[in-house]
Design an enzyme around this catalytic site. Structure first.
Site, PDB file in Angstrom:
ATOM      1  N   ARG A 185       2.552  -2.285 -21.047  1.00  0.00           N
ATOM      2  CA  ARG A 185       2.434  -1.266 -19.998  1.00  0.00           C
ATOM      3  C   ARG A 185       1.015  -0.691 -19.967  1.00  0.00           C
ATOM      4  NH1 ARG A 185       4.004   3.663 -21.043  1.00  0.00           N
ATOM      5  NH2 ARG A 185       5.781   3.022 -22.303  1.00  0.00           N
ATOM      6  N   TYR A 234       2.932   3.050   8.252  1.00  0.00           N
ATOM      7  CA  TYR A 234       4.110   2.330   7.787  1.00  0.00           C
ATOM      8  C   TYR A 234       5.200   3.340   7.388  1.00  0.00           C
ATOM      9  CZ  TYR A 234       7.097   0.004   4.424  1.00  0.00           C
ATOM     10  OH  TYR A 234       8.188  -0.434   3.741  1.00  0.00           O
ATOM     11  N   ASP A 239      -5.802   2.869   3.607  1.00  0.00           N
ATOM     12  CA  ASP A 239      -4.896   1.737   3.412  1.00  0.00           C
ATOM     13  C   ASP A 239      -5.482   0.550   4.180  1.00  0.00           C
ATOM     14  OD1 ASP A 239      -2.833  -0.160   3.562  1.00  0.00           O
ATOM     15  OD2 ASP A 239      -1.252   1.345   3.615  1.00  0.00           O
ATOM     16  N   LYS A 284       1.036  -8.179   1.010  1.00  0.00           N
ATOM     17  CA  LYS A 284       0.718  -8.698   2.345  1.00  0.00           C
ATOM     18  C   LYS A 284      -0.367  -9.785   2.264  1.00  0.00           C
ATOM     19  CE  LYS A 284       3.856  -5.838   3.603  1.00  0.00           C
ATOM     20  NZ  LYS A 284       3.814  -4.620   2.883  1.00  0.00           N
TER      21      LYS A 284
HETATM   22  C1  LIG Z   1       0.244  -0.793   5.844  1.00  0.00           C
HETATM   23  C2  LIG Z   1       1.208  -0.802   4.689  1.00  0.00           C
HETATM   24  N1  LIG Z   1       0.935  -0.061   3.610  1.00  0.00           N
HETATM   25  C3  LIG Z   1       1.779  -0.035   2.551  1.00  0.00           C
HETATM   26  C4  LIG Z   1       2.955  -0.748   2.547  1.00  0.00           C
HETATM   27  C5  LIG Z   1       3.874  -0.665   1.369  1.00  0.00           C
HETATM   28  O1  LIG Z   1       3.675  -1.767   0.535  1.00  0.00           O
HETATM   29  P1  LIG Z   1       4.799  -2.382  -0.429  1.00  0.00           P
HETATM   30  O2  LIG Z   1       5.879  -2.924   0.429  1.00  0.00           O
HETATM   31  O3  LIG Z   1       4.049  -3.417  -1.220  1.00  0.00           O
HETATM   32  O4  LIG Z   1       5.284  -1.268  -1.290  1.00  0.00           O
HETATM   33  C6  LIG Z   1       3.271  -1.536   3.654  1.00  0.00           C
HETATM   34  C7  LIG Z   1       4.533  -2.322   3.677  1.00  0.00           C
HETATM   35  O5  LIG Z   1       4.912  -2.876   4.683  1.00  0.00           O
HETATM   36  C8  LIG Z   1       2.379  -1.563   4.751  1.00  0.00           C
HETATM   37  O6  LIG Z   1       2.640  -2.278   5.866  1.00  0.00           O
END
Ligand SMILES: Cc1ncc(COP(=O)(O)O)c(C=O)c1O
Length: 391
Positions: free
Chosen positions: A57, A109, A181, A206
């Site tokens: 960890r 999101y 992000d 992604k």
């Molecule tokens: C723009 C964006 N940020 C964060 C996330 C969250 O990521 P995770 O599904 O890996 O937790 C997503 C998920 O679809 C996303 O589209």
């Protein structure tokens, strides 16, 4: 390679770095070219309290390789990986406490929204959401206790683009941390740290991994104080990724620029086709001249990925008929994989956003989000055409 004329130049030597940043045979006793997957949960102390690695960890060689690659690709000092993109954002939120204030984008999101709306607010943090495409909105939302500005750009699902440099300036003037992000564009197409942001956040799930077989997140920064806090939270909260998953993302990163070039050309071809389709009311793709922030997109990015959306001529029934008729595309959440996907945000990825907020933002039932994959663009176009005719 993508044709990125009119955009910022592609980052220098990125393809070479993507391939070589994880390769260091001299580091391993076996001189292996592909880094090993070190599954051990615990490690031998050389003598009591003296160790290279102590406990999985706290640190793991396969995780270190991936975090090293993420630093190399962003020319950054620090990268911290997490068990998901939401885990990464949760770590950022947990750097703050009761009485602090955040300014966040109004379109994001659904899971990011839920973290701010439910979890940050439960910590006693005050959250103001604004349309960050309008810089004055951010200026007026700032308070003496504003500690964090968080945006997605482009946003999920509306593809709104915000001016990273201008927002970074506001954050700096107010001693706030600015986190972007960057899951939709990756460091190949957009480099928030170079534009003045403090932290870049990724859902590595992604494009970065690119094959939809891992859930993972990361934060990348040059700010030592933030890094130390985030590293402590990663360890203290235990929100770590596993070594096997780290090795899959390390492998995925090798082809990131090649994949993104193809995502870009495919999505532009699809967007141009849909823009002229009689059953489509509107197409939103930052690479199209019709996009409201097209000029800004060209000023602050080196290209665009496979993410776009369209409003079909219809309502929920037509959206569902369209979803039933597609054959090459798949109806599924997530994005950034080789396979093309469609989703209906209002009933899928963004269902956690209250209906009145969705309505205000225009996340309506005829909004279809598309994640354009790597297939033959002609096959994608003819599939969309037949499904639009069938709805
Ligand atoms: C723009 C964006 N940020 C964060 C996330 C969250 O990521 P995770 O599904 O890996 O937790 C997503 C998920 O679809 C996303 O589209």
């Amino acid at each position: 390679m993508s044709d990125n004329s009119g955009y910022l130049p592609l980052p220098k030597s990125f393809i070479t770095k993507a391939i070589h940043s994880s390769t260091d045979p001299d580091r391993w006793d076996s001189m292996c070219i592909v880094p090993p997957i070190v599954l051990s949960a615990t490690f031998k102390h050389v003598s009591p309290g003296k160790f290279k690695y102590e406990y999985g960890r706290a640190g793991n060689p396969s995780r270190d390789v991936l975090e090293g690659s993420l630093c190399a690709l962003e020319d950054a000092k620090y990268a911290v990986t997490f068990s998901s993109g939401l885990g990464a954002l949760n770590a950022v939120i947990n750097c703050y406490t009761q009485g602090d204030h955040f300014v966040v984008g109004d379109d994001m999101y659904g899971g990011n929204y839920r973290l701010f709306d439910k979890i940050a607010k439960n910590l006693g943090v005050d959250v103001t959401s604004v349309d960050t495409t309008i810089i004055d909105n951010i200026k007026s939302a700032m308070k003496p206790n504003t500690k964090l500005i968080f945006i997605e750009t482009p946003t999920n699902p509306l593809m709104k683009v915000s001016d990273i440099k201008a927002i970074a300036e506001i954050a700096k003037n107010n001693h706030a941390i600015f986190c972007v992000d960057n899951s939709f564009l990756t460091p190949y197409f957009q480099r928030p740290l170079e534009l003045g942001a403090d932290i870049t956040m990724y859902s590595l799930t992604k494009y970065m991994n690119g094959h939809a077989d891992v859930i993972m997140g990361a934060l990348v920064t040059n700010n030592k104080e933030m890094h130390d806090k985030l590293r402590f939270i990663q360890y203290g909260m235990g929100i770590i990724p596993g070594p096997f998953d780290c090795s899959l993302v390390t492998r995925g990163l090798k082809t990131l620029p090649l994949r993104l070039g193809r995502h870009m050309s495919n999505s532009l071809a699809v967007a141009k086709f849909l823009e002229a389709h009689p059953r489509v009311l509107k197409v939103t793709h930052p690479g199209l001249e019709s996009h409201p922030q097209h000029a800004l997109t060209k000023r602050q990015t080196s290209g665009h990925s496979g993410m776009m959306n369209m409003y079909i001529d219809g309502s929920k029934r037509e959206s569902e008929n369209f979803a039933k008729a597609i054959k090459v595309f798949t109806l599924a959440g997530s994005l950034g994989l080789c396979e093309s996907l469609i989703s209906i945000p209002s009933i899928m990825t963004h269902a956690s956003i209250p209906e009145d907020v969705r309505k205000e933002l225009n996340i309506t039932d005829n909004l279809i989000r598309l994640s354009i994959g790597l297939e033959d663009p002609e096959d994608l176009i003819s599939d969309l055409d037949q499904a639009l005719k069938a709805m």
